[in-house]
Design an enzyme around this catalytic site. Structure first.
Site, PDB file in Angstrom:
ATOM      1  N   SER A 146       0.836  -1.206   0.000  1.00  0.00           N
ATOM      2  CA  SER A 146       0.000   0.000   0.000  1.00  0.00           C
ATOM      3  C   SER A 146       0.864   1.247   0.000  1.00  0.00           C
ATOM      4  CB  SER A 146      -0.860   0.007   1.276  1.00  0.00           C
ATOM      5  OG  SER A 146      -1.523   1.243   1.420  1.00  0.00           O
ATOM      6  N   TYR A 159      -2.202  -1.195  10.938  1.00  0.00           N
ATOM      7  CA  TYR A 159      -2.249  -1.604   9.529  1.00  0.00           C
ATOM      8  C   TYR A 159      -0.981  -1.202   8.766  1.00  0.00           C
ATOM      9  CZ  TYR A 159      -4.077  -1.298   4.656  1.00  0.00           C
ATOM     10  OH  TYR A 159      -4.278  -1.407   3.297  1.00  0.00           O
ATOM     11  N   LYS A 163       1.806  -3.261   6.055  1.00  0.00           N
ATOM     12  CA  LYS A 163       2.014  -2.939   4.641  1.00  0.00           C
ATOM     13  C   LYS A 163       3.489  -2.642   4.380  1.00  0.00           C
ATOM     14  CE  LYS A 163      -1.850  -4.066   3.505  1.00  0.00           C
ATOM     15  NZ  LYS A 163      -2.161  -5.005   2.425  1.00  0.00           N
TER      16      LYS A 163
HETATM   17  P1  NAD Z   1     -11.749  -5.741   0.156  1.00  0.00           P
HETATM   18  O1  NAD Z   1     -12.212  -5.686   1.544  1.00  0.00           O
HETATM   19  O2  NAD Z   1     -12.733  -5.576  -0.943  1.00  0.00           O
HETATM   20  O3  NAD Z   1     -10.956  -7.085  -0.134  1.00  0.00           O
HETATM   21  C1  NAD Z   1     -10.224  -7.759   0.836  1.00  0.00           C
HETATM   22  C2  NAD Z   1     -10.230  -9.214   0.488  1.00  0.00           C
HETATM   23  O4  NAD Z   1      -9.519  -9.930   1.497  1.00  0.00           O
HETATM   24  C3  NAD Z   1     -11.662  -9.765   0.474  1.00  0.00           C
HETATM   25  O5  NAD Z   1     -11.801 -10.697  -0.571  1.00  0.00           O
HETATM   26  C4  NAD Z   1     -11.763 -10.439   1.825  1.00  0.00           C
HETATM   27  O6  NAD Z   1     -12.709 -11.501   1.865  1.00  0.00           O
HETATM   28  C5  NAD Z   1     -10.349 -10.969   1.967  1.00  0.00           C
HETATM   29  N1  NAD Z   1     -10.038 -11.295   3.349  1.00  0.00           N
HETATM   30  C6  NAD Z   1     -10.195 -10.522   4.450  1.00  0.00           C
HETATM   31  N2  NAD Z   1      -9.841 -11.207   5.546  1.00  0.00           N
HETATM   32  C7  NAD Z   1      -9.459 -12.433   5.120  1.00  0.00           C
HETATM   33  C8  NAD Z   1      -8.982 -13.583   5.760  1.00  0.00           C
HETATM   34  N3  NAD Z   1      -8.835 -13.626   7.086  1.00  0.00           N
HETATM   35  N4  NAD Z   1      -8.685 -14.662   5.008  1.00  0.00           N
HETATM   36  C9  NAD Z   1      -8.837 -14.656   3.668  1.00  0.00           C
HETATM   37  N5  NAD Z   1      -9.286 -13.587   2.997  1.00  0.00           N
HETATM   38  C10 NAD Z   1      -9.592 -12.501   3.720  1.00  0.00           C
HETATM   39  O7  NAD Z   1     -10.614  -4.630   0.040  1.00  0.00           O
HETATM   40  P2  NAD Z   1      -9.487  -4.354  -1.068  1.00  0.00           P
HETATM   41  O8  NAD Z   1      -9.289  -2.904  -1.059  1.00  0.00           O
HETATM   42  O9  NAD Z   1      -9.787  -5.028  -2.344  1.00  0.00           O
HETATM   43  O10 NAD Z   1      -8.218  -5.004  -0.358  1.00  0.00           O
HETATM   44  C11 NAD Z   1      -7.310  -5.874  -1.007  1.00  0.00           C
HETATM   45  C12 NAD Z   1      -5.897  -5.554  -0.552  1.00  0.00           C
HETATM   46  O11 NAD Z   1      -5.551  -4.273  -1.031  1.00  0.00           O
HETATM   47  C13 NAD Z   1      -5.714  -5.511   0.969  1.00  0.00           C
HETATM   48  O12 NAD Z   1      -4.527  -6.180   1.313  1.00  0.00           O
HETATM   49  C14 NAD Z   1      -5.580  -4.029   1.250  1.00  0.00           C
HETATM   50  O13 NAD Z   1      -4.804  -3.766   2.381  1.00  0.00           O
HETATM   51  C15 NAD Z   1      -4.914  -3.559  -0.011  1.00  0.00           C
HETATM   52  N6  NAD Z   1      -5.032  -2.136  -0.234  1.00  0.00           N
HETATM   53  C16 NAD Z   1      -6.259  -1.578  -0.392  1.00  0.00           C
HETATM   54  C17 NAD Z   1      -6.338  -0.211  -0.595  1.00  0.00           C
HETATM   55  C18 NAD Z   1      -7.651   0.494  -0.750  1.00  0.00           C
HETATM   56  O14 NAD Z   1      -7.659   1.728  -0.672  1.00  0.00           O
HETATM   57  N7  NAD Z   1      -8.747  -0.204  -0.989  1.00  0.00           N
HETATM   58  C19 NAD Z   1      -5.182   0.554  -0.642  1.00  0.00           C
HETATM   59  C20 NAD Z   1      -3.971  -0.057  -0.489  1.00  0.00           C
HETATM   60  C21 NAD Z   1      -3.904  -1.414  -0.281  1.00  0.00           C
HETATM   61  C1  RM4 Z   2      -4.820   1.882   2.118  1.00  0.00           C
HETATM   62  C2  RM4 Z   2      -4.846   3.387   2.189  1.00  0.00           C
HETATM   63  C3  RM4 Z   2      -6.240   3.813   1.947  1.00  0.00           C
HETATM   64  C4  RM4 Z   2      -7.169   3.128   2.909  1.00  0.00           C
HETATM   65  C5  RM4 Z   2      -7.009   1.647   2.785  1.00  0.00           C
HETATM   66  C6  RM4 Z   2      -7.850   0.881   3.760  1.00  0.00           C
HETATM   67  O1  RM4 Z   2      -3.587   1.340   2.369  1.00  0.00           O
HETATM   68  O2  RM4 Z   2      -4.408   3.807   3.451  1.00  0.00           O
HETATM   69  O3  RM4 Z   2      -6.350   5.226   2.065  1.00  0.00           O
HETATM   70  O4  RM4 Z   2      -8.494   3.502   2.615  1.00  0.00           O
HETATM   71  O5  RM4 Z   2      -5.686   1.292   3.013  1.00  0.00           O
END
Ligand code: NAD
Ligand code: RM4
Length: 256
Positions: A146, A159, A163
């Protein structure tokens, strides 16, 4: 067809960034192992994704694989070996971010976040890498880290270290696994609208503030990450390892 006949494992692929990556990898010719939490409530979303991938002419199998379980990586690898031809790409994407203030962070919230996002990832990456080594044809590992690996968040003190840890894991694994032709890279999304931040971004002021920080003028969508994931997974990135790819609409560099 950048991933023709490759097998790609994606954790947390039932929705959000993982789902978008699964669909694009399939469009690019890959068969997909869909890792999901194992909960019954996720199953319809997994079935829906399997149908979409099959309609693209590729295969997909859903595997209940709780990210925090150290045996999950072995389970995903076994499925890839028994259903397809081993593992070519492993995308560690599953993650949680239960926004919470620091001073009263419940111990269990901290521990669950670290177990899900980082400890589980370590063992899953290890399992995928061992299988890739056994196969002897190299591979690609991508950790969905992230922008939060590089900057802080007052409600994300549990968190952001996970990351940063994933980014560091990819750097060290790039060294450890380079001799086997296994490339390891970190993907750093900015703020992408998904379920993980639905409640946080329901606050209109916060949402507008985050969008206003983004030079491209909007928050991200899961599909914005799919191309960069395919790139890192594919031979187009054959000399890219130990790298971090920010996909944030310019948010990180936007000081003034
Ligand atoms: P999301 O909540 O839509 O997806 C998260 C996924 O992880 C889901 O499919 C959920 O079921 C799965 N998950 C959660 N806990 C779990 C567990 N214990 N075992 C197996 N699967 C599990 O959110 P997203 O934004 O698509 O997140 C995906 C990745 O991207 C995450 O690692 C998140 O930290 C990262 N990320 C997201 C953002 C953002 O702004 N959305 C930014 C940076 C990084
Ligand atoms: C990312 C970033 C986004 C936040 C998600 C959950 O790493 O910090 O801003 O919304 O995580």
């Amino acid at each position: 067809m950048l991933l023709k006949d490759k097998t790609v494992i994606i954790t947390g692929a039932s929705r959000g960034i993982g789902r978008a990556a699964a669909v694009e990898c399939a469009r690019q010719g890959a068969n997909i192992i869909i890792g999901y939490s194992g909960s019954e409530s996720s199953r319809p979303a997994v079935e829906d994704l399997i149908n979409e991938i099959e309609s693209l002419g590729r295969g997909a199998v859903g595997v209940g694989a709780p990210a925090e379980d150290p045996d999950t990586g072995d389970k995903l690898v076994e499925a890839a070996v028994s259903h397809f031809d081993g593992v070519d790409v492993f995308v560690n994407n599953a993650g949680i971010c239960p926004f919470h203030s620091f001073l009263d962070m419940p111990r269990e919230t901290y521990l669950k976040t670290v177990d899900t996002n980082l400890n589980g990832a370590f063992f899953a990456v290890q399992a995928a890498a061992n299988q890739m080594k056994r196969q002897g044809r190299g591979g690609a590992i991508i950790a969905v880290s992230s922008i939060s690996a590089l900057v802080g968040g007052g409600m994300q003190t549990h968190y952001t270290p996970t990351k940063a840890g994933l980014l560091s894991l990819m750097q060290s694994c790039a060294i450890a696994l380079g001799p086997y032709g296994i490339r390891c890279n970190a993907l750093l999304p900015g703020t992408i609208e998904t379920d993980i931040n639905k409640d946080d971004l329901a606050d209109t002021d916060k949402r507008e503030y985050m969008a206003s920080r983004t030079p491209l003028g909007r928050l991200g969508r899961p599909e914005d990450l799919a191309g960069p994931i395919v790139f890192l997974a594919s031979d187009m990135a054959q000399y890219v390892t130990g790298a971090s790819l920010l996909v944030d609409g310019g948010m990180y560099v936007n000081l003034q």
